[in-house]
Design a protein around this motif. Structure first.
Motif, PDB file in Angstrom:
ATOM      1  N   ILE A 157       0.853  -1.281   0.004  1.00  0.00           N
ATOM      2  CA  ILE A 157      -0.150  -0.039  -0.033  1.00  0.00           C
ATOM      3  C   ILE A 157       0.978   1.206  -0.103  1.00  0.00           C
ATOM      4  N   LYS A 158       0.512   2.209  -0.798  1.00  0.00           N
ATOM      5  CA  LYS A 158       1.353   3.490  -1.046  1.00  0.00           C
ATOM      6  C   LYS A 158       0.439   4.590  -0.783  1.00  0.00           C
ATOM      7  N   ASP A 159       1.057   5.676  -0.251  1.00  0.00           N
ATOM      8  CA  ASP A 159       0.450   6.944  -0.025  1.00  0.00           C
ATOM      9  C   ASP A 159       0.356   7.685  -1.376  1.00  0.00           C
ATOM     10  N   ILE A 160      -0.357   8.039  -2.031  1.00  0.00           N
ATOM     11  CA  ILE A 160      -0.473   8.410  -3.475  1.00  0.00           C
ATOM     12  C   ILE A 160       0.266   9.885  -3.593  1.00  0.00           C
ATOM     13  N   ALA A 161       0.273  10.973  -2.615  1.00  0.00           N
ATOM     14  CA  ALA A 161       0.554  12.089  -2.930  1.00  0.00           C
ATOM     15  C   ALA A 161       2.278  12.019  -2.804  1.00  0.00           C
ATOM     16  N   THR A 162       2.675  10.978  -1.806  1.00  0.00           N
ATOM     17  CA  THR A 162       4.023  10.962  -1.379  1.00  0.00           C
ATOM     18  C   THR A 162       4.665   9.867  -2.325  1.00  0.00           C
ATOM     19  N   ASP A 163       4.050   8.951  -2.823  1.00  0.00           N
ATOM     20  CA  ASP A 163       4.355   7.718  -3.272  1.00  0.00           C
ATOM     21  C   ASP A 163       5.268   6.944  -2.471  1.00  0.00           C
ATOM     22  N   GLU A 164       4.960   7.279  -1.237  1.00  0.00           N
ATOM     23  CA  GLU A 164       5.922   6.383  -0.226  1.00  0.00           C
ATOM     24  C   GLU A 164       5.183   5.291   0.153  1.00  0.00           C
ATOM     25  N   PHE A 165       5.702   4.070   0.405  1.00  0.00           N
ATOM     26  CA  PHE A 165       5.209   2.669   0.923  1.00  0.00           C
ATOM     27  C   PHE A 165       4.573   2.887   2.176  1.00  0.00           C
ATOM     28  N   ILE A 166       3.407   2.764   2.483  1.00  0.00           N
ATOM     29  CA  ILE A 166       3.027   2.709   3.924  1.00  0.00           C
ATOM     30  C   ILE A 166       3.250   1.300   4.313  1.00  0.00           C
ATOM     31  N   VAL A 167       2.748   0.431   3.562  1.00  0.00           N
ATOM     32  CA  VAL A 167       2.962  -1.045   3.875  1.00  0.00           C
ATOM     33  C   VAL A 167       3.837  -1.589   2.500  1.00  0.00           C
ATOM     34  N   PRO A 168       4.867  -1.828   2.748  1.00  0.00           N
ATOM     35  CA  PRO A 168       5.861  -2.498   1.554  1.00  0.00           C
ATOM     36  C   PRO A 168       5.567  -3.938   1.238  1.00  0.00           C
TER      37      PRO A 168
ATOM     38  N   ARG B  56      -6.458  11.429   3.117  1.00  0.00           N
ATOM     39  CA  ARG B  56      -5.568  10.989   2.431  1.00  0.00           C
ATOM     40  C   ARG B  56      -5.833  10.038   1.375  1.00  0.00           C
ATOM     41  N   ALA B  57      -5.388   9.740   0.148  1.00  0.00           N
ATOM     42  CA  ALA B  57      -5.600   8.741  -0.852  1.00  0.00           C
ATOM     43  C   ALA B  57      -4.503   7.953  -0.919  1.00  0.00           C
ATOM     44  N   TYR B  58      -4.836   6.532  -0.779  1.00  0.00           N
ATOM     45  CA  TYR B  58      -3.613   5.376  -1.033  1.00  0.00           C
ATOM     46  C   TYR B  58      -4.170   4.496  -1.985  1.00  0.00           C
ATOM     47  N   LYS B  59      -3.206   3.869  -2.462  1.00  0.00           N
ATOM     48  CA  LYS B  59      -3.468   2.790  -3.462  1.00  0.00           C
ATOM     49  C   LYS B  59      -2.676   1.358  -3.241  1.00  0.00           C
ATOM     50  N   ILE B  60      -3.395   0.533  -3.865  1.00  0.00           N
ATOM     51  CA  ILE B  60      -2.811  -0.987  -3.514  1.00  0.00           C
ATOM     52  C   ILE B  60      -2.094  -1.538  -4.380  1.00  0.00           C
ATOM     53  N   LEU B  61      -1.058  -2.246  -4.349  1.00  0.00           N
ATOM     54  CA  LEU B  61      -0.304  -2.891  -5.460  1.00  0.00           C
ATOM     55  C   LEU B  61      -0.510  -4.030  -5.152  1.00  0.00           C
ATOM     56  N   LEU B  62      -0.711  -5.139  -6.149  1.00  0.00           N
ATOM     57  CA  LEU B  62      -0.462  -6.576  -6.177  1.00  0.00           C
ATOM     58  C   LEU B  62       0.538  -7.166  -6.720  1.00  0.00           C
ATOM     59  N   LYS B  63       1.314  -8.156  -6.342  1.00  0.00           N
ATOM     60  CA  LYS B  63       2.536  -8.854  -6.916  1.00  0.00           C
ATOM     61  C   LYS B  63       2.208 -10.190  -6.812  1.00  0.00           C
TER      62      LYS B  63
ATOM     63  N   ASP C  42      -2.688  -1.030 -10.980  1.00  0.00           N
ATOM     64  CA  ASP C  42      -3.948  -0.403 -11.911  1.00  0.00           C
ATOM     65  C   ASP C  42      -4.841   0.674 -11.011  1.00  0.00           C
ATOM     66  N   ASP C  43      -4.474   1.545 -10.336  1.00  0.00           N
ATOM     67  CA  ASP C  43      -5.088   2.667  -9.825  1.00  0.00           C
ATOM     68  C   ASP C  43      -6.191   1.791  -8.731  1.00  0.00           C
ATOM     69  N   PHE C  44      -5.765   0.981  -8.072  1.00  0.00           N
ATOM     70  CA  PHE C  44      -6.611   0.463  -6.855  1.00  0.00           C
ATOM     71  C   PHE C  44      -6.595   1.288  -5.977  1.00  0.00           C
ATOM     72  N   GLU C  45      -7.344   2.203  -5.736  1.00  0.00           N
ATOM     73  CA  GLU C  45      -7.158   3.593  -4.644  1.00  0.00           C
ATOM     74  C   GLU C  45      -8.281   3.641  -3.862  1.00  0.00           C
ATOM     75  N   PHE C  46      -8.054   4.212  -2.678  1.00  0.00           N
ATOM     76  CA  PHE C  46      -9.198   4.594  -1.743  1.00  0.00           C
ATOM     77  C   PHE C  46      -8.733   5.711  -0.862  1.00  0.00           C
ATOM     78  N   ILE C  47      -9.564   6.232  -0.210  1.00  0.00           N
ATOM     79  CA  ILE C  47      -9.444   7.354   0.738  1.00  0.00           C
ATOM     80  C   ILE C  47      -9.879   6.840   1.999  1.00  0.00           C
ATOM     81  N   VAL C  48      -9.085   7.270   3.050  1.00  0.00           N
ATOM     82  CA  VAL C  48      -9.362   7.127   4.728  1.00  0.00           C
ATOM     83  C   VAL C  48      -9.737   8.241   5.000  1.00  0.00           C
ATOM     84  N   LYS C  49     -11.097   8.232   5.638  1.00  0.00           N
ATOM     85  CA  LYS C  49     -11.627   9.298   6.156  1.00  0.00           C
ATOM     86  C   LYS C  49     -11.747   9.234   7.852  1.00  0.00           C
ATOM     87  N   ARG C  50     -11.988  10.488   8.228  1.00  0.00           N
ATOM     88  CA  ARG C  50     -12.194  10.786   9.620  1.00  0.00           C
ATOM     89  C   ARG C  50     -13.252   9.792  10.055  1.00  0.00           C
TER      90      ARG C  50
END
Length: 387
Positions: free
Chosen positions: A315-326, A358-365, A378-386
């Protein structure tokens, strides 16, 4: 599984003084700084003084973590890692250096000071004091744990022989200064009630903290940062359910010989989730192109499952392109392997430590039998809300 908790307190302390006017930093508090500094200051090419950083995870989230371990939600063999993220301004680093992370033996107060305060703010902990309330009496640390030239320092947890309990180290060699160090022994010591949890100190290791040959001005984001790079304690464990036997129901095993053109995708992915949700994300698998025939049309009805050990997620943070879960799916650390039930592959992710709005995206391997790996982004994206 990766689960995150954030600190309730952090700060940094300095054992030096200004080379301009001589004003001491030893009683100064930096608890509201957005940066934690672990550095060695030199003057006239000679070592002058060190600084250290404190981080404490002893709040409500740590209590909930302890309950989860007690009730078996989190296994007792889970691993714990301290994460610190570098900020701009790191400088003068030697090619190789080692940082130590050690438990603190006494309580302390984060305080309200900043480095640029004029006059300096002494409310909170410092190199000399662990407590110093406004209008109250300062409480000094118990004993000196550094040479006499640099005054009283915070008491690192140890025994009467000078042995440090549950210390961890991370060595860096021409790499990012981001800290990713295992602190499992230290956290288990707190969870099991062996010692009180007063947090941990980050410092240059051993004699390198005061020698003339190791250099470094390290800056890490503090919990007061306005970025997503706050310090965190990561809990990692293998929670996956094997993709084999009766777990797979009537699903057909996806071919992973390397000859098939496969496609992985998210099933029922919502646009929004709430902070704190514990979500079962479902993953679909099929051949990318399915020819119309009676022999394989069943795949469009029953679906396929990714065989054991071949599928994982990140799982990546879309804005920073950083892995939240590598991706962590090797033989030793299978923290992001896909599970399977009779419906599909899936993974469970706690959203407690995800930043809201913030928006996050899922990558599958997909790992193939011929050693190749294919990542589906492939843009598997979601937003986490309060909440």
């Amino acid at each position: 599984m990766h689960h995150f908790i954030f600190p309730t307190q952090d700060t940094w302390i300095s054992s030096g003084s200004s080379t301009i006017d001589g004003e001491s930093f030893k009683d100064q508090n930096f608890g509201r700084d957005q940066i934690l500094e672990v550095k060695k200051e030199f003057y006239n090419n000679t070592f002058n003084y060190p600084t250290r950083a404190f981080v404490n995870f002893s709040g409500t989230e740590f209590t909930e973590l302890s309950k989860s371990v007690s009730d078996g939600t989190i296994p007792t063999d889970a691993k714990y890692y301290l994460r610190l993220y570098e900020a701009e301004g790191n400088s003068e680093l030697t090619e190789e250096y080692t940082l130590a992370f050690q438990p603190i033996s006494q309580s302390w107060t984060e305080g309200t000071g900043k480095f640029g305060d004029n006059p300096k703010n002494t409310n909170g902990c410092s190199w000399e004091n662990r407590l110093n309330p406004i209008g109250g009496t300062a409480t000094a640390w118990d004993f000196v744990d550094i040479d006499s030239n640099h005054g009283s320092g915070p008491a690192i947890l140890g025994d009467e022989f000078g042995n440090i309990f549950s210390a961890s180290t991370q060595t860096f060699s021409n790499e990012s200064p981001d800290v990713n160090v295992e602190v499992t022994d230290m956290v288990n010591m707190w969870l099991e009630g062996q010692k009180e949890n007063y947090g941990m100190v980050a410092r240059f290791n051993g004699s390198s903290e005061t020698d003339n040959t190791t250099f470094g001005h390290l800056k890490f984001f503090s919990r007061n940062t306005h970025t997503i790079f706050s310090p965190r304690l990561e809990v990692r464990w293998d929670d996956h359910i094997a993709c084999s036997g009766s777990n797979t129901g009537s699903l057909i095993q996806l071919g992973v010989s390397g000859l098939d053109d496969n496609f992985l995708y998210m099933k029922g992915l919502r646009e929004e989730y709430k902070v704190g949700e514990r979500v079962k994300f479902r993953v679909g698998a099929r051949k990318r192109y399915i020819q119309k025939s009676f022999t394989n049309s069943v795949q469009t009805v029953t679906g396929s499952f990714i065989p054991e050990g071949s599928g994982s997620y990140a799982i990546k943070d879309i804005a920073t392109d950083e892995f939240i879960v590598p991706f962590e799916d090797n033989q030793d650390t299978s923290y992001t392997q896909l599970s399977c039930d009779s419906n599909s592959n899936y993974f469970i992710q706690y959203l407690d430590g995800f930043y809201p709005d913030r928006a996050y995206k899922i990558l599958l391997k997909l790992k193939l039998d011929d050693g190749q790996e294919q990542v589906f982004d492939d843009d598997f994206e979601f937003i986490v809300k309060r909440k």
